[in-house]
Design an enzyme around this catalytic site. Structure first.
Site, short mmCIF file in Angstrom:
data_model
loop_
_atom_site.label_atom_id
_atom_site.label_comp_id
_atom_site.label_asym_id
_atom_site.label_seq_id
_atom_site.Cartn_x
_atom_site.Cartn_y
_atom_site.Cartn_z
N ASP A 199 0.87 -1.32 0.03
CA ASP A 199 -0.01 -0.20 -0.11
C ASP A 199 0.89 1.12 0.09
O ASP A 199 0.50 2.18 -0.17
CB ASP A 199 -1.06 0.06 1.07
CG ASP A 199 -2.41 0.42 0.77
OD1 ASP A 199 -2.77 0.26 -0.52
OD2 ASP A 199 -3.15 1.01 1.60
N ASP A 207 -10.12 -5.32 11.36
CA ASP A 207 -10.36 -6.75 11.69
C ASP A 207 -11.37 -6.81 12.79
O ASP A 207 -12.28 -7.83 12.60
CB ASP A 207 -8.83 -7.01 12.42
CG ASP A 207 -8.44 -6.18 13.25
OD1 ASP A 207 -8.82 -5.13 13.76
OD2 ASP A 207 -7.36 -6.34 13.96
#
Length: 739
Positions: free
Chosen positions: A150, A453
């Site tokens: 990223d 998450d």
């Protein structure tokens, strides 16, 4: 068979794949919870009674503050009890998998490894993570490893080009010699048997490591390292207009399982580098956005029914881990609403006393057992094996993506390097692809929180999915720990912001979660979502009793009064049960002490500042950014960490609040001791002196960093000066109020 997981085949023909049994201390936990709950209600009654009969503004204000703090403590205590109501322990039998399923019928799985900054997350560490899973004891042609960069760095791509070459030697070496540590760094740092073959492999690894290090140091991939036109073409994508936050999608197939072979002639796994497209005009949703890009790109290229999500520093420690997962995901008796298997986050390199509480034993191990007795553990960002289907709606209602090629049951029937496949992969990795789609809201990893998450696992459980906790004797994965205090606190502050984003959303576990999952699961998730609220009672008890003590104002019962024994029971009961849980989970007294000390530290630093940052953002005053936790290693810091010495070294507002609390507690405790030596009757101030003394003992590393150290990790003078000024201001203000 007693204890066998519900739904498992009961015939004698099929060997067991997994079992489950309740923990023995469950009954004790329930009985103690009932007794402790009565004690809490009695304490709240005491506060309410004292509040009603308060005769002064000071008495009313201090009682109200203590009542509010104890209400928060009671709320968090109730939520914590959900983990103690039905804890279970599971066991898997991976040796039986091939007795019920042919190796050729093993399902394929895609591995997602995310990285974002080659300087904070050194590429050689990410390479070790990828190599460790590529070398699984599993049909290699069924493994596809996707690297999400990223940060859009050519340095990371170079590291993986080198890793692809090294892997053709590393994988056959591991399997031929039955190596357990399949991360090269972990193997060569261990006491492995030295052979001519292992020394040759080590030299190859060190050569690769040096190359990657040189490129990282120079900040560019020099021509001397580019060995083919294919590589030159790949690096040509990094033009002058290519920036970290604005660039087209880059997808590079480094290994192709259909044709690339190792030195022994066996097929290699797929290895694909991805840097999703980014634009300053489009939101990228941090790690959740990167994971959704991986879901789409992998769906278009391989679309394996199983997905393993890993942090970049979370390397495999057991080559048979996928077989443990198959004990659940491929058991025909397991219900179709089973979504994922979660392994605990375990860490290597933790010092003896675990000064920064890097182990997170309660979060990653103890609480997981409690969740596992309900609908299953939450996802912790790494070490989770998912069914791809679980990202596309509830078990009973499939939500199809916008194009059929991304559906979870779609069969990819073309080579991954075919023009049509690569064209589709680039298309779905484009920065604008998600516009007007359900990605991040109804399918994929969920947007709306920095802790994607936790939020994604929570939403899955709300939809009706189940999960299982797998904690084998040999750890499946190991990660790296922050070796600086500021790194550990910054990570916790980011988590605090993300958790509150969920806690105060329309999907709050305390309301939406309780309605959809039931009270136990809902409140269990609420315990995590409202974690930062610990800052309220911790900050209150870190300052209020001490300032009152300095002004000789008693705010707790006298030792001779019956109410004193209520306080004593609540304190000893909470700490005693917490210590017992910790020891029974394999911890030590020394690490438990570090755990409770760091809980206090977090309360007046990362929880406190994380809460402020969230509420400022909630009011529209500031925006939230995502800071990558550094995995880079400083030799001097590492040495101090191994010696159990706290690392300060840099000025931070969090260190100011921490030092402020340490100074005020030291002064108030000293004042209390002076009064004791003078022979004054301090029966009414005993609890305040005890709290101050307890804080002083826990604050020893701070006093040491202020006055006794000369290394680079000592407390900055600026921090100490600001904390001292604030301590004087606090004392002056409290003295004025108490007149």
């Amino acid at each position: 068979m007693e204890g066998r997981l519900k739904g498992q085949a009961t015939t004698n023909v099929a060997p067991p794949l997994h079992t489950v049994k309740p923990l023995r201390r469950t009954i004790f936990n329930r009985v103690f919870a009932a007794i402790y709950a009565l004690a809490i209600l009695t304490l709240l009654y005491y506060h309410a009674k004292k509040l009603i009969y308060s005769t002064t503004l000071i008495s009313f204000s201090t009682t109200l503050a203590l009542l509010f703090s104890d209400l928060v403590l009671a709320f968090m205590w109730v939520n914590t009890q959900t983990f103690r109501m039905c804890p279970v322990y599971r066991k898997q039998f991976p040796e039986n998998v091939e007795k019920v399923l042919k190796r050729s019928d093993f399902p394929a799985f895609d591995v997602f490894v995310c990285t974002a900054d080659p300087y904070k997350e050194p590429p050689i560490g990410v390479v070790n993570t990828a190599l460790s899973v590529m070398a699984y004891d599993y049909p290699t042609e069924k493994i596809s490893v996707y690297i999400s960069d990223d940060g859009g760095s050519a340095l990371t791509l170079f590291a993986f080009m080198e890793a692809a070459k090294f892997a053709t030697h590393w994988l056959p070496f591991c399997k031929k010699n039955n190596i357990l540590e399949r991360s090269p760094e972990a193997l060569f740092e261990s006491n492995h048997p030295c052979t001519s073959e292992s020394e040759k492999i080590k030299m190859m690894y060190e050569s690769m490591k040096v190359k990657v290090g040189h490129v990282l140091e120079r900040g560019t991939v020099g021509d001397q390292y580019i060995t083919s036109d294919h590589e030159r073409e790949a690096f040509s994508k990094w033009s002058n207009k290519f920036t970290r936050q604005d660039h087209p999608a880059v997808i590079q197939v480094l290994l192709d399982a259909s044709k690339d072979k190792d030195i022994d002639g066996s097929l290699m796994p797929n290895l694909i580098y991805i840097s999703r497209g980014k634009s300053k005009a489009s939101p990228h949703h941090f790690k959740a956005g990167a994971l959704n890009a991986l879901l789409r790109v992998s769906g278009s290229m391989t679309n394996a029914p199983m997905i393993l999500s890993l942090d970049c520093d979370f390397r495999s420690n057991d080559p048979q881990t996928p077989l443990r997962v198959l004990c659940y995901l491929c058991d025909p008796a397991i219900p179709t609403d089973f979504a994922y298997v979660q392994f605990p986050q375990l860490f290597q390199g933790i010092n003896k006393s675990d000064i920064y509480n890097a182990e997170y034993k309660r979060l990653f191990q103890i609480n997981m057992l409690g969740f596992d007795g309900l609908s299953g553990p939450n996802h912790v960002g790494t070490g989770g094996f998912f069914r791809r289907r679980s990202f596309f709606g509830s078990p009973s209602s499939l939500i199809l993506p916008e194009i059929p090629e991304l559906a979870p049951d779609y069969v990819v029937d073309k080579p991954i390097q075919s023009q049509s496949i690569l064209s589709l992969a680039h298309r779905v990795a484009n920065c604008n692809y998600e516009n007007q789609t359900d990605w991040g809201s109804k399918i994929g990893f969920r947007y709306g929180s920095l802790v994607e998450d936790y939020y994604t696992g929570f939403r899955m459980h709300c939809e009706g999915w189940k999960s299982a906790f797998c904690n084998p004797d040999r750890p499946a994965f190991f990660g790296d720990v922050p070796n600086s205090l500021i790194g550990a606190l910054d990570q916790q502050k980011r988590w605090s912001v993300g958790l509150l984003e969920v806690g105060f959303s329309k999907y709050s576990p305390a309301t939406y979660g309780v309605r959809t999952m039931g009270p136990l699961m809902g409140l269990g998730y609420a315990q995590l979502a409202f974690w930062p609220l610990w800052s309220i009672p911790i900050t209150t008890y870190a300052f209020l009793p001490q300032l009152a003590l300095l002004n000789k104002v008693s705010i707790f019962p006298k030792v001779s009064e019956p109410w004193f024994f209520l306080y004593a029971f609540l304190f000893l009961g909470a700490y005693g049960q917490d210590c017992l849980d910790f020891i029974l989970a394999g911890g030590t007294i020394q690490r438990w002490w570090s755990d409770q000390r760091f809980w206090i530290i977090r309360g007046i630093t990362s929880y406190f500042f994380g809460s402020i940052e969230f509420f400022l953002k909630f009011l529209g005053i500031s925006a939230i950014g995502f800071t990558v936790t550094s995995k880079a290693v400083d030799a001097e810091q590492s040495k101090r960490y191994e010696q159990g010495i706290f690392e300060f070294g840099v000025h931070s507002p969090m260190f100011v609040s921490l030092t402020l609390a340490a100074i005020i507690n030291l002064i108030s405790f000293s004042q209390g001791l002076v009064e004791v030596f003078r022979g004054n009757d301090l029966e009414g101030l005993f609890v305040q002196i005890f709290i101050s003394g307890f804080a002083v003992v826990n604050s020893w590393p701070i006093y040491e960093a202020i006055a006794l150290r000369n290394d680079n990790g000592k407390m900055p003078i600026k921090t100490t000066f600001m904390a001292t000024l604030l301590a004087g201001a606090f004392y002056a203000a409290s003295s004025f109020i108490c007149r």
